[in-house]
Motif scaffolding. Structure first.
Motif, PDB file in Angstrom:
ATOM      1  N   PHE A 364       0.832  -1.199   0.000  1.00  0.00           N
ATOM      2  CA  PHE A 364       0.000   0.000   0.000  1.00  0.00           C
ATOM      3  C   PHE A 364       0.868   1.251   0.000  1.00  0.00           C
ATOM      4  N   ALA A 365       0.487   2.195  -0.835  1.00  0.00           N
ATOM      5  CA  ALA A 365       1.259   3.431  -0.970  1.00  0.00           C
ATOM      6  C   ALA A 365       0.357   4.641  -0.794  1.00  0.00           C
ATOM      7  N   ILE A 366       0.906   5.678  -0.157  1.00  0.00           N
ATOM      8  CA  ILE A 366       0.192   6.940  -0.007  1.00  0.00           C
ATOM      9  C   ILE A 366       0.200   7.635  -1.369  1.00  0.00           C
ATOM     10  N   PRO A 367      -0.953   8.015  -1.916  1.00  0.00           N
ATOM     11  CA  PRO A 367      -0.987   8.702  -3.214  1.00  0.00           C
ATOM     12  C   PRO A 367      -0.126   9.962  -3.177  1.00  0.00           C
ATOM     13  N   ILE A 368       0.654  10.185  -4.214  1.00  0.00           N
ATOM     14  CA  ILE A 368       1.611  11.289  -4.196  1.00  0.00           C
ATOM     15  C   ILE A 368       0.936  12.651  -4.181  1.00  0.00           C
ATOM     16  N   ASN A 369      -0.269  12.771  -4.729  1.00  0.00           N
ATOM     17  CA  ASN A 369      -0.952  14.067  -4.686  1.00  0.00           C
ATOM     18  C   ASN A 369      -1.164  14.506  -3.242  1.00  0.00           C
ATOM     19  N   GLN A 370      -1.572  13.580  -2.401  1.00  0.00           N
ATOM     20  CA  GLN A 370      -1.771  13.893  -0.991  1.00  0.00           C
ATOM     21  C   GLN A 370      -0.432  14.130  -0.298  1.00  0.00           C
ATOM     22  N   ALA A 371       0.529  13.258  -0.539  1.00  0.00           N
ATOM     23  CA  ALA A 371       1.841  13.374   0.106  1.00  0.00           C
ATOM     24  C   ALA A 371       2.528  14.686  -0.264  1.00  0.00           C
ATOM     25  N   LYS A 372       2.369  15.111  -1.508  1.00  0.00           N
ATOM     26  CA  LYS A 372       2.998  16.367  -1.943  1.00  0.00           C
ATOM     27  C   LYS A 372       2.420  17.552  -1.186  1.00  0.00           C
ATOM     28  N   ASN A 373       1.088  17.607  -1.058  1.00  0.00           N
ATOM     29  CA  ASN A 373       0.455  18.706  -0.331  1.00  0.00           C
ATOM     30  C   ASN A 373       0.893  18.738   1.127  1.00  0.00           C
ATOM     31  N   VAL A 374       0.971  17.556   1.747  1.00  0.00           N
ATOM     32  CA  VAL A 374       1.408  17.477   3.139  1.00  0.00           C
ATOM     33  C   VAL A 374       2.853  17.937   3.267  1.00  0.00           C
ATOM     34  N   ALA A 375       3.709  17.476   2.359  1.00  0.00           N
ATOM     35  CA  ALA A 375       5.131  17.831   2.407  1.00  0.00           C
ATOM     36  C   ALA A 375       5.337  19.334   2.256  1.00  0.00           C
ATOM     37  N   GLN A 376       4.616  19.954   1.345  1.00  0.00           N
ATOM     38  CA  GLN A 376       4.747  21.400   1.140  1.00  0.00           C
ATOM     39  C   GLN A 376       4.322  22.165   2.392  1.00  0.00           C
ATOM     40  N   GLN A 377       3.273  21.684   3.052  1.00  0.00           N
ATOM     41  CA  GLN A 377       2.819  22.312   4.298  1.00  0.00           C
ATOM     42  C   GLN A 377       3.874  22.162   5.386  1.00  0.00           C
ATOM     43  N   LEU A 378       4.482  20.981   5.471  1.00  0.00           N
ATOM     44  CA  LEU A 378       5.517  20.747   6.480  1.00  0.00           C
ATOM     45  C   LEU A 378       6.733  21.638   6.247  1.00  0.00           C
ATOM     46  N   ILE A 379       7.099  21.826   4.991  1.00  0.00           N
ATOM     47  CA  ILE A 379       8.249  22.680   4.683  1.00  0.00           C
ATOM     48  C   ILE A 379       7.944  24.133   5.031  1.00  0.00           C
ATOM     49  N   ARG A 380       6.689  24.564   4.811  1.00  0.00           N
ATOM     50  CA  ARG A 380       6.313  25.961   5.098  1.00  0.00           C
ATOM     51  C   ARG A 380       6.224  26.236   6.587  1.00  0.00           C
ATOM     52  N   THR A 381       5.558  25.348   7.333  1.00  0.00           N
ATOM     53  CA  THR A 381       5.272  25.643   8.750  1.00  0.00           C
ATOM     54  C   THR A 381       5.797  24.616   9.744  1.00  0.00           C
ATOM     55  N   GLY A 382       6.187  23.433   9.263  1.00  0.00           N
ATOM     56  CA  GLY A 382       6.649  22.395  10.171  1.00  0.00           C
ATOM     57  C   GLY A 382       5.515  21.614  10.817  1.00  0.00           C
ATOM     58  N   ILE A 440     -18.399   4.568   1.172  1.00  0.00           N
ATOM     59  CA  ILE A 440     -17.778   4.519   2.493  1.00  0.00           C
ATOM     60  C   ILE A 440     -18.406   3.383   3.282  1.00  0.00           C
ATOM     61  N   ASP A 441     -17.568   2.438   3.738  1.00  0.00           N
ATOM     62  CA  ASP A 441     -18.121   1.298   4.474  1.00  0.00           C
ATOM     63  C   ASP A 441     -17.704   1.262   5.931  1.00  0.00           C
ATOM     64  N   SER A 442     -16.953   2.289   6.384  1.00  0.00           N
ATOM     65  CA  SER A 442     -16.495   2.296   7.776  1.00  0.00           C
ATOM     66  C   SER A 442     -15.975   3.671   8.142  1.00  0.00           C
ATOM     67  N   GLY A 443     -15.754   3.874   9.445  1.00  0.00           N
ATOM     68  CA  GLY A 443     -15.167   5.131   9.904  1.00  0.00           C
ATOM     69  C   GLY A 443     -13.784   5.368   9.351  1.00  0.00           C
ATOM     70  N   PRO A 444     -12.910   4.347   9.364  1.00  0.00           N
ATOM     71  CA  PRO A 444     -11.561   4.533   8.814  1.00  0.00           C
ATOM     72  C   PRO A 444     -11.589   4.925   7.348  1.00  0.00           C
ATOM     73  N   ALA A 445     -12.521   4.339   6.574  1.00  0.00           N
ATOM     74  CA  ALA A 445     -12.608   4.668   5.152  1.00  0.00           C
ATOM     75  C   ALA A 445     -12.972   6.139   4.972  1.00  0.00           C
ATOM     76  N   LEU A 446     -13.874   6.648   5.822  1.00  0.00           N
ATOM     77  CA  LEU A 446     -14.261   8.059   5.735  1.00  0.00           C
ATOM     78  C   LEU A 446     -13.090   8.970   6.076  1.00  0.00           C
ATOM     79  N   ILE A 447     -12.350   8.608   7.124  1.00  0.00           N
ATOM     80  CA  ILE A 447     -11.204   9.417   7.537  1.00  0.00           C
ATOM     81  C   ILE A 447     -10.167   9.495   6.420  1.00  0.00           C
ATOM     82  N   GLY A 448      -9.795   8.328   5.895  1.00  0.00           N
ATOM     83  CA  GLY A 448      -8.788   8.307   4.840  1.00  0.00           C
ATOM     84  C   GLY A 448      -9.221   9.092   3.620  1.00  0.00           C
ATOM     85  N   THR A 452      -7.853  13.107   1.864  1.00  0.00           N
ATOM     86  CA  THR A 452      -7.326  13.338   0.511  1.00  0.00           C
ATOM     87  C   THR A 452      -7.731  14.725   0.017  1.00  0.00           C
ATOM     88  N   HIS A 453      -8.570  15.423   0.784  1.00  0.00           N
ATOM     89  CA  HIS A 453      -9.022  16.771   0.420  1.00  0.00           C
ATOM     90  C   HIS A 453      -8.244  17.832   1.187  1.00  0.00           C
TER      91      HIS A 453
END
Length: 483
Positions: A364-382, A440-448, A452-453
């Motif tokens: 299982f891999a984290i989609p890069i679109n999501q990872a990129k947005n998270v990474a840019q936020q981390l670089i800006r504010t930590g 959506i079939d569960s709470g975890p599915a909704l969270i994940g 992505t948004h």
């Protein structure tokens, strides 16, 4: 504390995951998670001492929902709540339980695991040598009077010919120099080995949070490139809920070549994939496969002492991923990064009784679109920022969707007053079955899926109340940080 996007786990905790890709775990009997934004609390997971971060997902129990299972052992209302039903094990060198199995202890750095493998290979070599010697003598004796040679030489071999663009060899040749092996060590000397890849020319490396978790507070990080050059590094920012981290090289070289980032939304099931990492410490290993599923809900523990959980709407691949592959790139047929390898599902306790399982073709891999947005936020504010709906949902299996609980974490309201869910008219007891066009079939599915948004995005939620199906639009709020 806000209960936005939290899950409330009633009496179930997520087992610890070693430094290997995460693996889904059994769902708790009854759990709730403040929907998106607050990862559930899980038990501490020993880091893989074999030196390979990669979470491992346990086998799926019969009748369990696709890719989900609630965590066990979490205290009701505790923050963060335990991970949802499917909890894969990390790919850093440890293994965990998931989807119906319990977490396994990572293999020790020293021991008979690798020695046993080498011994087996040696015995095979000796046997083959003996057989080969006998055959060689017979051939020489029977052809003693012959003249000339029947050997045929190839016109081109190995590096003598050019690999066409788009071949696995050509893509690996381009990507390997920018893929690194990361060694993480805590102040007490514990740690493991994972993977990462060059994100920009400034020396930022993108990887999993669980790969560097041990080094976040006073630990040490070192990064080794395929050419043998080694650099010290520091954590720029880490997002435990997303399982994404950014580190930066100290005294980064000027000739860094960032890997191109693709578009994970355009990936289709059946597309070819290439994974690069350091499985079981074997750096610069390349494996291939395909995208076998998309939007796979996965929850995994981070292997850190805090024992929190991560959620993702993952890309599933059958490319071989093992402990040590965590944080490495998942590439498409053009050599672009489409995901970060993070978890695997395991079917056994591994070979030789080491307690560390290998790949069974479910990575299982984290989609890069999501990872990129998270990474840019981390670089800006930590600090990471999470989109939330302001409601607590159950992590229990068999709810037929994400059920809003009667009470939130720590006794708070299940639906935050004035929050996004409240404004949209959602109430405790409502069961969310779709977000936009995604079931959506569960709470975890909704969270994940919500994660992505971005905060401020408007999504359409389909839910049932008193047997009737309704829809409502929700504008996502936000929560900053992991605590």
């Amino acid at each position: 504390m806000s209960t936005e996007n939290e899950g409330n786990n009633e009496g179930n905790a997520v087992p610890p995951a070693p430094s290997a890709p995460p693996v889904p775990v059994d769902a708790p009997a009854a759990s709730t998670h403040p929907e998106h934004g607050i990862p559930p609390r899980t038990g501490a997971h020993p880091e893989s001492q074999e030196g390979d971060p990669t979470a491992v997902l346990p086998p799926v129990p019969p009748g369990a929902p696709d890719g989900t299972s609630a965590a066990h052992g979490a205290e009701p209302g505790a923050w963060p709540p335990p991970p949802p039903p499917a909890t894969p094990a990390y790919a850093n060198g440890g293994s965990g339980a998931g989807w119906g199995s319990t977490y396994q202890q990572p293999a020790p750095k020293s021991g008979g695991g690798r020695g046993g493998l080498i011994a087996a290979v040696l015995v095979a070599a000796l046997v083959a040598g003996g057989v080969g010697g006998g055959i060689g003598y017979w051939a020489a004796d029977s052809n003693d009077s012959s003249t000339g040679s029947t050997t045929v030489s190839a016109s081109q071999s190995g590096g003598d010919f050019k690999r066409d663009a788009g071949t696995v060899a050509a893509i690996a040749n381009q990507a390997l120099p920018s893929t690194v092996t990361i060694e993480s060590e805590s102040g007490s000397g514990e740690g493991g080995t994972g993977t990462g890849f060059v994100m920009d020319k400034q020396g930022h490396i993108l990887t999993n949070n669980h790969v560097v978790a041990e080094a976040v507070d006073g630990g040490k990080l070192s990064v080794t490139f395929p050419n043998g050059k080694k650099y010290d590094a520091e954590v720029v920012g880490n997002a435990q809920g997303y399982d994404v981290a950014v580190i930066k090289l100290n005294n980064a070289p000027e000739d860094l070549k960032p890997l191109p980032l693709g578009d994970s939304e355009k990936v289709a099931v059946g597309d070819s994939t290439i994974a690069i990492g350091a499985p079981f410490g074997l750096s610069n290993t390349v494996t291939t496969g395909i995208i076998s599923a998309k939007h796979r809900p996965v929850a995994s523990s981070d292997g850190s002492s805090t024992g929190k959980a991560s959620y993702m709407s993952a890309l599933q691949t059958d490319a071989s991923i093992n402990p040590g592959n965590s944080g490495g790139p998942l590439l498409d047929a053009n050599g672009s990064v489409i995901g970060i390898n993070s978890a695997i599902q395991s079917a056994s306790n591994g070979l030789g009784g080491t307690g560390q399982s290998g790949s069974i073709g479910l990575g299982f891999a984290i989609p890069i679109n999501q990872a990129k947005n998270v990474a840019q936020q981390l670089i800006r504010t930590g600090q990471p920022v999470y989109p939330v709906i302001g409601a607590s949902v159950s992590l229990q299996e068999g709810t037929g969707g994400a059920r809003i609980t009667e009470e939130g974490a720590g006794g708070a309201d299940a639906v935050e007053e004035g929050g996004p869910a409240d404004k949209a008219g959602l109430q405790p007891g409502d069961v969310i079955t779709k977000i936009d066009d995604t079931a959506i079939d569960s709470g975890p599915a909704l969270i994940g899926e919500i994660w992505t948004h971005q905060p401020g995005d408007t999504v359409t939620l389909t839910y049932t109340r008193d047997g009737k199906t309704n829809t409502t639009e929700v504008t996502l709020g936000e929560r900053e940080g992991d605590s």
